[in-house]
Design a protein around this motif. Sequence first.
Motif, PDB file in Angstrom:
ATOM      1  N   THR A  58       4.324  -1.304 -13.673  1.00  0.00           N
ATOM      2  CA  THR A  58       4.870   0.000 -14.066  1.00  0.00           C
ATOM      3  C   THR A  58       4.150   1.162 -13.389  1.00  0.00           C
ATOM      4  OG1 THR A  58       3.377   0.041 -15.983  1.00  0.00           O
ATOM      5  CG2 THR A  58       5.604  -0.866 -16.304  1.00  0.00           C
ATOM      6  N   ALA A  59       3.213   0.908 -12.502  1.00  0.00           N
ATOM      7  CA  ALA A  59       2.485   1.982 -11.831  1.00  0.00           C
ATOM      8  C   ALA A  59       3.398   2.674 -10.819  1.00  0.00           C
ATOM      9  CB  ALA A  59       1.241   1.426 -11.132  1.00  0.00           C
ATOM     10  N   SER A  60       3.237   3.987 -10.717  1.00  0.00           N
ATOM     11  CA  SER A  60       4.029   4.767  -9.769  1.00  0.00           C
ATOM     12  C   SER A  60       3.463   4.559  -8.365  1.00  0.00           C
ATOM     13  CB  SER A  60       3.986   6.250 -10.131  1.00  0.00           C
ATOM     14  OG  SER A  60       4.721   7.010  -9.208  1.00  0.00           O
ATOM     15  N   THR A  61       4.313   4.113  -7.462  1.00  0.00           N
ATOM     16  CA  THR A  61       3.867   3.818  -6.100  1.00  0.00           C
ATOM     17  C   THR A  61       4.992   4.114  -5.122  1.00  0.00           C
ATOM     18  OG1 THR A  61       2.940   2.123  -4.648  1.00  0.00           O
ATOM     19  CG2 THR A  61       4.602   1.428  -6.239  1.00  0.00           C
ATOM     20  N   THR A  62       4.669   4.015  -3.850  1.00  0.00           N
ATOM     21  CA  THR A  62       5.615   4.261  -2.768  1.00  0.00           C
ATOM     22  C   THR A  62       5.924   2.947  -2.089  1.00  0.00           C
ATOM     23  OG1 THR A  62       4.626   6.443  -2.439  1.00  0.00           O
ATOM     24  CG2 THR A  62       6.044   5.619  -0.700  1.00  0.00           C
ATOM     25  N   PHE A  63       7.213   2.746  -1.783  1.00  0.00           N
ATOM     26  CA  PHE A  63       7.657   1.482  -1.218  1.00  0.00           C
ATOM     27  C   PHE A  63       8.147   1.695   0.210  1.00  0.00           C
ATOM     28  CE2 PHE A  63       8.104   0.977  -5.773  1.00  0.00           C
ATOM     29  CZ  PHE A  63       7.581  -0.279  -6.001  1.00  0.00           C
ATOM     30  N   TYR A  64       7.981   0.649   1.018  1.00  0.00           N
ATOM     31  CA  TYR A  64       8.490   0.599   2.377  1.00  0.00           C
ATOM     32  C   TYR A  64       9.220  -0.721   2.557  1.00  0.00           C
ATOM     33  CZ  TYR A  64       5.419   4.532   3.554  1.00  0.00           C
ATOM     34  OH  TYR A  64       4.799   5.766   3.590  1.00  0.00           O
ATOM     35  N   TYR A  65      10.073  -0.753   3.568  1.00  0.00           N
ATOM     36  CA  TYR A  65      10.700  -2.021   3.913  1.00  0.00           C
ATOM     37  C   TYR A  65       9.654  -2.960   4.516  1.00  0.00           C
ATOM     38  CZ  TYR A  65      15.500  -0.445   3.181  1.00  0.00           C
ATOM     39  OH  TYR A  65      16.668  -0.011   2.625  1.00  0.00           O
ATOM     40  N   THR A  66       9.692  -4.198   4.096  1.00  0.00           N
ATOM     41  CA  THR A  66       8.743  -5.184   4.616  1.00  0.00           C
ATOM     42  C   THR A  66       8.951  -5.422   6.108  1.00  0.00           C
ATOM     43  OG1 THR A  66       8.740  -6.258   2.440  1.00  0.00           O
ATOM     44  CG2 THR A  66       7.841  -7.521   4.291  1.00  0.00           C
ATOM     45  N   LYS A  67      10.201  -5.390   6.548  1.00  0.00           N
ATOM     46  CA  LYS A  67      10.479  -5.595   7.974  1.00  0.00           C
ATOM     47  C   LYS A  67       9.941  -4.446   8.813  1.00  0.00           C
ATOM     48  CE  LYS A  67      14.556  -8.548   7.464  1.00  0.00           C
ATOM     49  NZ  LYS A  67      15.989  -8.718   7.811  1.00  0.00           N
ATOM     50  N   ASP A  68       9.950  -3.228   8.278  1.00  0.00           N
ATOM     51  CA  ASP A  68       9.383  -2.098   9.021  1.00  0.00           C
ATOM     52  C   ASP A  68       7.876  -2.259   9.218  1.00  0.00           C
ATOM     53  OD1 ASP A  68      11.876  -0.984   9.147  1.00  0.00           O
ATOM     54  OD2 ASP A  68      11.575   0.404   7.485  1.00  0.00           O
ATOM     55  N   ILE A  69       7.195  -2.747   8.207  1.00  0.00           N
ATOM     56  CA  ILE A  69       5.745  -2.937   8.328  1.00  0.00           C
ATOM     57  C   ILE A  69       5.444  -4.080   9.300  1.00  0.00           C
ATOM     58  CG2 ILE A  69       3.637  -3.387   7.052  1.00  0.00           C
ATOM     59  CD1 ILE A  69       5.003  -0.686   6.491  1.00  0.00           C
ATOM     60  N   GLN A  70       6.263  -5.127   9.270  1.00  0.00           N
ATOM     61  CA  GLN A  70       6.071  -6.205  10.239  1.00  0.00           C
ATOM     62  C   GLN A  70       6.334  -5.725  11.661  1.00  0.00           C
ATOM     63  OE1 GLN A  70       8.610  -9.365   8.927  1.00  0.00           O
ATOM     64  NE2 GLN A  70       7.226 -10.007   7.270  1.00  0.00           N
ATOM     65  N   TYR A  71       7.251  -4.769  11.810  1.00  0.00           N
ATOM     66  CA  TYR A  71       7.531  -4.199  13.128  1.00  0.00           C
ATOM     67  C   TYR A  71       6.343  -3.383  13.633  1.00  0.00           C
ATOM     68  CZ  TYR A  71       9.810  -1.163  16.578  1.00  0.00           C
ATOM     69  OH  TYR A  71      10.132  -0.479  17.718  1.00  0.00           O
ATOM     70  N   LEU A  72       5.586  -2.776  12.726  1.00  0.00           N
ATOM     71  CA  LEU A  72       4.417  -1.995  13.125  1.00  0.00           C
ATOM     72  C   LEU A  72       3.236  -2.862  13.549  1.00  0.00           C
ATOM     73  CD1 LEU A  72       4.354   0.836  10.431  1.00  0.00           C
ATOM     74  CD2 LEU A  72       5.146   0.978  12.794  1.00  0.00           C
ATOM     75  N   LEU A  73       3.262  -4.144  13.198  1.00  0.00           N
ATOM     76  CA  LEU A  73       2.137  -5.001  13.556  1.00  0.00           C
ATOM     77  C   LEU A  73       1.984  -5.158  15.070  1.00  0.00           C
ATOM     78  CD1 LEU A  73       2.480  -7.822  10.863  1.00  0.00           C
ATOM     79  CD2 LEU A  73       0.660  -6.121  11.035  1.00  0.00           C
ATOM     80  N   HIS A  74       3.062  -4.992  15.816  1.00  0.00           N
ATOM     81  CA  HIS A  74       3.035  -5.164  17.274  1.00  0.00           C
ATOM     82  C   HIS A  74       2.969  -3.831  18.001  1.00  0.00           C
ATOM     83  CE1 HIS A  74       4.157  -9.347  16.476  1.00  0.00           C
ATOM     84  NE2 HIS A  74       5.113  -8.881  15.682  1.00  0.00           N
ATOM     85  N   GLU A  75       2.613  -2.753  17.318  1.00  0.00           N
ATOM     86  CA  GLU A  75       2.565  -1.433  17.944  1.00  0.00           C
ATOM     87  C   GLU A  75       1.279  -1.280  18.755  1.00  0.00           C
ATOM     88  OE1 GLU A  75       3.167   2.037  19.437  1.00  0.00           O
ATOM     89  OE2 GLU A  75       4.720   0.990  18.282  1.00  0.00           O
ATOM     90  N   PRO A  76       1.385  -0.860  20.032  1.00  0.00           N
ATOM     91  CA  PRO A  76       0.168  -0.677  20.855  1.00  0.00           C
ATOM     92  C   PRO A  76      -0.749   0.438  20.357  1.00  0.00           C
ATOM     93  CG  PRO A  76       2.114  -0.879  22.248  1.00  0.00           C
ATOM     94  CD  PRO A  76       2.598  -0.749  20.849  1.00  0.00           C
ATOM     95  N   LEU A  77      -0.230   1.359  19.565  1.00  0.00           N
ATOM     96  CA  LEU A  77      -1.092   2.430  19.072  1.00  0.00           C
ATOM     97  C   LEU A  77      -2.148   1.941  18.098  1.00  0.00           C
ATOM     98  CD1 LEU A  77       1.370   5.413  18.470  1.00  0.00           C
ATOM     99  CD2 LEU A  77      -0.245   5.091  20.350  1.00  0.00           C
ATOM    100  N   LEU A  78      -1.923   0.764  17.483  1.00  0.00           N
ATOM    101  CA  LEU A  78      -2.928   0.238  16.561  1.00  0.00           C
ATOM    102  C   LEU A  78      -4.235  -0.035  17.298  1.00  0.00           C
ATOM    103  CD1 LEU A  78      -0.845  -2.231  14.355  1.00  0.00           C
ATOM    104  CD2 LEU A  78      -1.862  -0.048  13.675  1.00  0.00           C
ATOM    105  N   ALA A  79      -4.137  -0.515  18.533  1.00  0.00           N
ATOM    106  CA  ALA A  79      -5.354  -0.759  19.313  1.00  0.00           C
ATOM    107  C   ALA A  79      -6.060   0.555  19.633  1.00  0.00           C
ATOM    108  CB  ALA A  79      -4.999  -1.507  20.603  1.00  0.00           C
TER     109      ALA A  79
END
Length: 709
Positions: A58-79
């Motif tokens: 019941t905690a108030s939180t913010t949600f994102y699509y799981t596929k969007d976060i998986q898409y960010l795993l391969h982003e070159p900016l993370l390096a």
Amino acid sequence: MPKIKKKGTSGQAKNYITRTQAVRKLQVSLPDFRRLCIFKGIYPREPRNKRKAAKNSTASTTFYYTKDIQYLLHEPLLAKFREHKALAKKIGRRLGRGEVSDAARLERNLTPKLSLAHIVKDRYPTFSDALRDLEDALCTLFLFANLPQTETVPPKTIQLCQRLCHEFEHYLILTHTLRKSFLSIKGIYYEASIQGQDIRWLVPYKFVQRMAGDVDFRIMGTFVEFYTTLVGFVNFRLYTSIGLVYPPKFDKTSDEKGAELGAFTIEGRSVGGDQSVFAAPEKAQENGEDTQLSVAAQAEADKLLAQPSSLEDGDTQEIPATAPETNGVADSSLSLRTGEIEPTEEPMTDETALDTFPAPLSPTADTLIQPSISSTTAANLFSNFTFYLSRETPRHPLELLLRAFGCKRVGWDAVLGEGAYTSEEKDPQITHQVVDRPDLPLPPQPADEEGGTDARSTVSGRERVPGRTYVQPQWVWDCVNAGTLLRADLYAPGATLPPHLSPWVKPKKGEYDPTKPLAEQEYEGEADAVPDEDSELEDATGDNDEGSEEEGVASVRGDSKAKDVETDLLSRDGKEVVSGEGMEVDLAGSSSEDEEDATAGTVEDEFDGFDSEPEAPSEDGTEQHQRELEAEALGKPVHQPLKSAMKPSLSKHAKKRREEEEELVRLKGMMPKRKRKLLEKMTYSNRQKDAESEKLRLKRRKIEKGGRV
């Protein structure tokens, strides 16, 4: 036995992920996660069932699509973010040991540089996609270009935004793709049509901006960082598509002196590799250099501003240095023989005009959409004029509009900055002067020795120049939106300006339209339905404009007699009153009782009444007789009523409206309950709109009559 399905492994619990889980999965800090989401265009989502998505939490939180976060795993900016984090640890360790020089060297040499080019390419696969999403970018860049420099807004960011905005405005001027503009409370709206895409953005007024403390400029700076990359790519594509060199040459010295658009020098790339400089003619004249344009470059610039007419058979048209385009599509008739390949679109010439569709004959028919401003109209609207901007007018918006719609000679006062065609207000070549001050008188013409006037008389800055048209700034905006030159006398200095209407708001059927005459919009008898305050005042005081003192005394006596009559009528407690019963009144409107009876009978025969039902003789007869007595006491004919608020035309309209309501009630009784409720809501909203339209028409009627609103 079937396999038992584990809870929380499918459905919304699997499709959504919380922000804490996303940050932990990407192994970045929360600010870096925000920056990455802004760059990639990933925004929070709202699940249909938060309880299932949060796995009964019941905690108030913010949600994102799981596929969007998986898409960010391969982003070159993370390096890059991880390298920046490692460098921050090294710099902190050096500073802890007191090695300031080593820390500065590490920051200067090892700071990773972020490149957002691949992100722009991923988010916008085609150029049309980038143009379609350019509105927010332009609004943000024009906003930051007008902000003062602070700790959160560095001067480099402001200068970069200003330069990109001026480059985009130069493209609008060269291609004449600017279409509309509107002055609002928030700022100035512009709309351009580039390669079939309508782009609208907002430019704030150049006032002293106060930086609000509740605005997070770190997040805004992230948007600016991405938008500057996007607009830079768009400007490069736009310039190269018309054969111009990007980036244009920038004169920092002229920009510091307030040249703005004049600080840029546009270069065109020819087919053979030679470059011709498209310098501003006003800048070249100011510097006194004979480097305006060569003959070939001027000819090619004219071809860019106005497309050539159709070619004759057998003739060949050379490819210009700046390939003109119509909304981004090159015209094939410029480089091919006419007899070999036919062009897909006929080029627009000066003689070619847009077809206008007349209004339909039936009032219930749909109104045909009129064509918008063409590129030829935009290129030649102000081409024959020379403008001078007074120092109290907004120079940059006016310069942009005038040059984007064909004006090549714009001058202004020297205090407004460099880059003007002329800074001399008395220049005889000036045809129009834009002023925003009270009306200026004409200068007196001194007499010469022979008794005539001296044409060489000097004109001061507070007097008009003979032969020049003076207009207010709104005239430029209204001419641009209308697509034609409007009457300049309506926008003269000191005159009451016409209403400045938004070019994007089109009135719907049945709503109030300020562009149409009032007689075409009001229903029959609407003007008579509202009592006129002036007519009531005239009826109460008597129309004695040209009377003598004796007539004035008679009117005063008539008023006193009318008050006595009214007092006597009120004292009878509703009894029937007969003329001449218990009182003597001088009848000013009739000579005998026979004429009075004949006149009254004629009025009663002509007046049909407001209802078909018979009137009660006890009440209405007394009121009618009282009105006759008051009219006689005021010296008016008996057949004229004292107040003209009730008209037969109004009664016909009310009767027709009552019949329509009765018919609507009868039809509603035959409908199902759900449809009847829907019809009632629609009827209520339509009545609200009609009442608002009637209120606006009433205000306009009072304004046209010279009364107060």
